[in-house]
Enzyme design. Sequence first.
Site, PDB file in Angstrom:
ATOM      1  N   THR A 127       0.612  -1.191  -0.117  1.00  0.00           N
ATOM      2  CA  THR A 127      -0.004   0.185   0.049  1.00  0.00           C
ATOM      3  C   THR A 127       0.990   1.328   0.109  1.00  0.00           C
ATOM      4  OG1 THR A 127      -1.566  -1.282   1.320  1.00  0.00           O
ATOM      5  CG2 THR A 127      -1.809   1.466   1.112  1.00  0.00           C
ATOM      6  N   GLN A 281     -36.447 -11.181  26.004  1.00  0.00           N
ATOM      7  CA  GLN A 281     -36.385 -12.084  24.521  1.00  0.00           C
ATOM      8  C   GLN A 281     -35.608 -11.071  23.807  1.00  0.00           C
ATOM      9  OE1 GLN A 281     -39.848 -12.535  21.637  1.00  0.00           O
ATOM     10  NE2 GLN A 281     -39.459 -14.597  22.597  1.00  0.00           N
ATOM     11  N   GLU A 365      -6.893  -6.208   3.903  1.00  0.00           N
ATOM     12  CA  GLU A 365      -6.918  -7.301   2.851  1.00  0.00           C
ATOM     13  C   GLU A 365      -8.216  -7.126   2.001  1.00  0.00           C
ATOM     14  OE1 GLU A 365      -4.488  -9.423   3.786  1.00  0.00           O
ATOM     15  OE2 GLU A 365      -4.703 -10.348   1.970  1.00  0.00           O
TER      16      GLU A 365
HETATM   17  C1  LIG Z   1      -4.465  -1.409  10.343  1.00  0.00           C
HETATM   18  C2  LIG Z   1      -4.047  -1.673   8.788  1.00  0.00           C
HETATM   19  C3  LIG Z   1      -3.289  -2.569   8.531  1.00  0.00           C
HETATM   20  C4  LIG Z   1      -2.651  -2.764   7.228  1.00  0.00           C
HETATM   21  N1  LIG Z   1      -1.556  -3.838   6.909  1.00  0.00           N
HETATM   22  C5  LIG Z   1      -0.958  -3.581   5.541  1.00  0.00           C
HETATM   23  C6  LIG Z   1       0.027  -4.220   5.241  1.00  0.00           C
HETATM   24  O1  LIG Z   1       0.653  -4.813   6.154  1.00  0.00           O
HETATM   25  N2  LIG Z   1       0.423  -4.181   4.047  1.00  0.00           N
HETATM   26  C7  LIG Z   1      -0.303  -3.462   2.996  1.00  0.00           C
HETATM   27  O2  LIG Z   1       0.283  -3.306   1.822  1.00  0.00           O
HETATM   28  N3  LIG Z   1      -1.135  -2.491   3.542  1.00  0.00           N
HETATM   29  C8  LIG Z   1      -1.673  -3.019   4.734  1.00  0.00           C
HETATM   30  N4  LIG Z   1      -2.990  -1.886   4.912  1.00  0.00           N
HETATM   31  C9  LIG Z   1      -3.479  -1.252   3.834  1.00  0.00           C
HETATM   32  C10 LIG Z   1      -4.944  -1.784   3.503  1.00  0.00           C
HETATM   33  O3  LIG Z   1      -4.756  -2.782   2.671  1.00  0.00           O
HETATM   34  C11 LIG Z   1      -5.840  -0.441   2.948  1.00  0.00           C
HETATM   35  O4  LIG Z   1      -6.072   0.249   3.706  1.00  0.00           O
HETATM   36  C12 LIG Z   1      -6.820  -1.133   2.018  1.00  0.00           C
HETATM   37  O5  LIG Z   1      -6.533  -2.058   1.096  1.00  0.00           O
HETATM   38  C13 LIG Z   1      -7.829   0.181   1.449  1.00  0.00           C
HETATM   39  O6  LIG Z   1      -6.906   1.048   0.969  1.00  0.00           O
HETATM   40  P1  LIG Z   1      -7.182   2.362   1.335  1.00  0.00           P
HETATM   41  O7  LIG Z   1      -6.954   2.565   2.927  1.00  0.00           O
HETATM   42  O8  LIG Z   1      -6.144   3.396   0.466  1.00  0.00           O
HETATM   43  O9  LIG Z   1      -8.659   2.879   1.027  1.00  0.00           O
HETATM   44  P2  LIG Z   1      -9.252   3.440  -0.441  1.00  0.00           P
HETATM   45  O10 LIG Z   1      -8.851   2.147  -1.562  1.00  0.00           O
HETATM   46  O11 LIG Z   1      -8.863   4.616  -0.667  1.00  0.00           O
HETATM   47  O12 LIG Z   1     -10.805   3.338  -0.128  1.00  0.00           O
HETATM   48  C14 LIG Z   1     -11.379   4.284   0.342  1.00  0.00           C
HETATM   49  C15 LIG Z   1     -12.895   3.894   0.147  1.00  0.00           C
HETATM   50  O13 LIG Z   1     -13.238   3.736  -1.165  1.00  0.00           O
HETATM   51  C16 LIG Z   1     -13.989   2.389  -1.517  1.00  0.00           C
HETATM   52  N5  LIG Z   1     -13.468   1.935  -2.802  1.00  0.00           N
HETATM   53  C17 LIG Z   1     -12.247   2.246  -3.499  1.00  0.00           C
HETATM   54  N6  LIG Z   1     -12.395   1.759  -4.606  1.00  0.00           N
HETATM   55  C18 LIG Z   1     -13.717   1.225  -4.820  1.00  0.00           C
HETATM   56  C19 LIG Z   1     -14.361   0.775  -5.920  1.00  0.00           C
HETATM   57  N7  LIG Z   1     -13.806   0.464  -7.222  1.00  0.00           N
HETATM   58  N8  LIG Z   1     -15.627   0.350  -5.715  1.00  0.00           N
HETATM   59  C20 LIG Z   1     -16.173   0.737  -4.672  1.00  0.00           C
HETATM   60  N9  LIG Z   1     -15.680   1.561  -3.689  1.00  0.00           N
HETATM   61  C21 LIG Z   1     -14.394   1.601  -3.621  1.00  0.00           C
HETATM   62  C22 LIG Z   1     -13.289   1.590  -0.454  1.00  0.00           C
HETATM   63  O14 LIG Z   1     -13.981   0.257  -0.325  1.00  0.00           O
HETATM   64  C23 LIG Z   1     -13.276   2.292   0.752  1.00  0.00           C
HETATM   65  O15 LIG Z   1     -14.568   2.354   1.608  1.00  0.00           O
HETATM   66  C24 LIG Z   1      -3.305  -1.789   6.080  1.00  0.00           C
HETATM   67  C25 LIG Z   1      -4.561  -0.903   6.663  1.00  0.00           C
HETATM   68  C26 LIG Z   1      -4.842  -1.013   7.979  1.00  0.00           C
HETATM   69  C27 LIG Z   1      -5.697  -0.171   8.333  1.00  0.00           C
END
Ligand SMILES: Cc1cc2nc3c(=O)[nH]c(=O)nc-3n(C[C@H](O)[C@H](O)[C@H](O)COP(=O)(O)OP(=O)(O)OC[C@H]3O[C@@H](n4cnc5c(N)ncnc54)[C@H](O)[C@@H]3O)c2cc1C
Length: 384
Positions: A127, A281, A365
Amino acid sequence: MTAHPDLTGTSDDLREMVREFAAARIAPLVAELDETERFPSEIYQQMGGLGLFGITIDEDDGGAGGTVADYITVMEELSYGYASVADQCGLVELVASLLAAHGTPDQREQYLPGLLAGTLRCSYALTEAGAGSDLGGVATTARRDGDDWILNGEKVFIHNAPVADFAMVLAVTDASKRKRGGMSMFLVDVDQPGVERAYTEHKMGQRASPVGGFVFRDVRLPATALLGAEGTGFGAVLSVLEKGRLGIGALANGITRSAVDTARDYAVGRRQFGQPIGAFQAVSFTLADMATEYQAARLLLESGAARLDAGQEAGVACSMAKLFASETAVRTTGHAVQILGGAGYIRGVPAERLYRDARVTTIYEGTSEVQRLIISRDLLGRLA
Ligand SMILES: Cc1cc2nc3c(=O)[nH]c(=O)nc-3n(C[C@H](O)[C@H](O)[C@H](O)COP(=O)(O)OP(=O)(O)OC[C@H]3O[C@@H](n4cnc5c(N)ncnc54)[C@H](O)[C@@H]3O)c2cc1C
């Protein structure tokens, strides 16, 4: 709550062994780990010693030689103890799987024994600020310089960045091809010149699995740092995606089971209006729904694992399992807080921690929206 009997053949001995480990070694430390955010070194080493790293890695490579069904069982049981600990198991599983599948004999010898024994710590660095759900936006580059590579770029939100010994780093090696053969994976010693551990994040939950950033400035890597062939990095990421998603789904389901147990115990012991609140309940039916959703998630996870173990196409099954298990964890931990009333809202109470720990499972993930994208494309094709 008793875990659902495994339909995919994971041994009761394995489940019992991990459950006992979680109860004896993890549970007593959870509150302290959550409060201090420290890396659980002692548990990490004990997990390596017990063979809980590299569950699906061949015994010849030093792994446990187990199935994906075994792996999800281990992840759920560890997470029932504490999700941050299960996180480490999941991370090692992915990095070790890639090393075993694509590493040269020298690379495997250099990294796998220490990683699986719990003496080496890894990061999996994909990322970036401009590349989250869409890894096509990766801007980190590796360019050739004679036999060497020069790595430049910045990674964010990386598990273990503050404590890792080495990282698997995805970088662009041919900007004209990018995801189609222009990305490569590198094994990077993160204590070498040019690598900076940029910062440590303070997270809402799962606070004992440290997350931070790396900055790479003209980092000179030998030719032997390349994992697999040049241009195969994005394919490598895809090759472990499904197992990774099941692992996080199982981690989420461990949180759910813990939430059910926490809420059930409280519902039995807490009395209002002259009776245990579980006799109302509204409370007992909420618990019934929580337990049912746990079992449903477990069956979806087992279905994905069975497909992967049989070598069948598993993308949609794993996305459904991850989507449902993670959304269930968020929902059920919210119910647990509600059942505990004010006591569920107090910092340090298990229900409150579980609520925070669950939240990220619908984000990392692959977000829930990305899982829905995969599932809906299977239903509809690409309409646009
Ligand atoms: C605690 C933590 C640990 C992590 N560990 C790792 C790690 O070890 N290695 C690593 O490489 N990464 C890691 N990450 C990164 C993680 O994989 C990303 O945060 C994740 O893939 C989402 O990317 P982003 O945060 O940039 O969100 P974005 O991709 O910017 O997304 C923001 C929002 O837009 C939505 N969105 C994006 N594209 C679309 C689409 N095409 N259609 C609909 N909705 C969409 C998403 O679902 C989300 O709701 C970690 C993240 C966290 C928070």
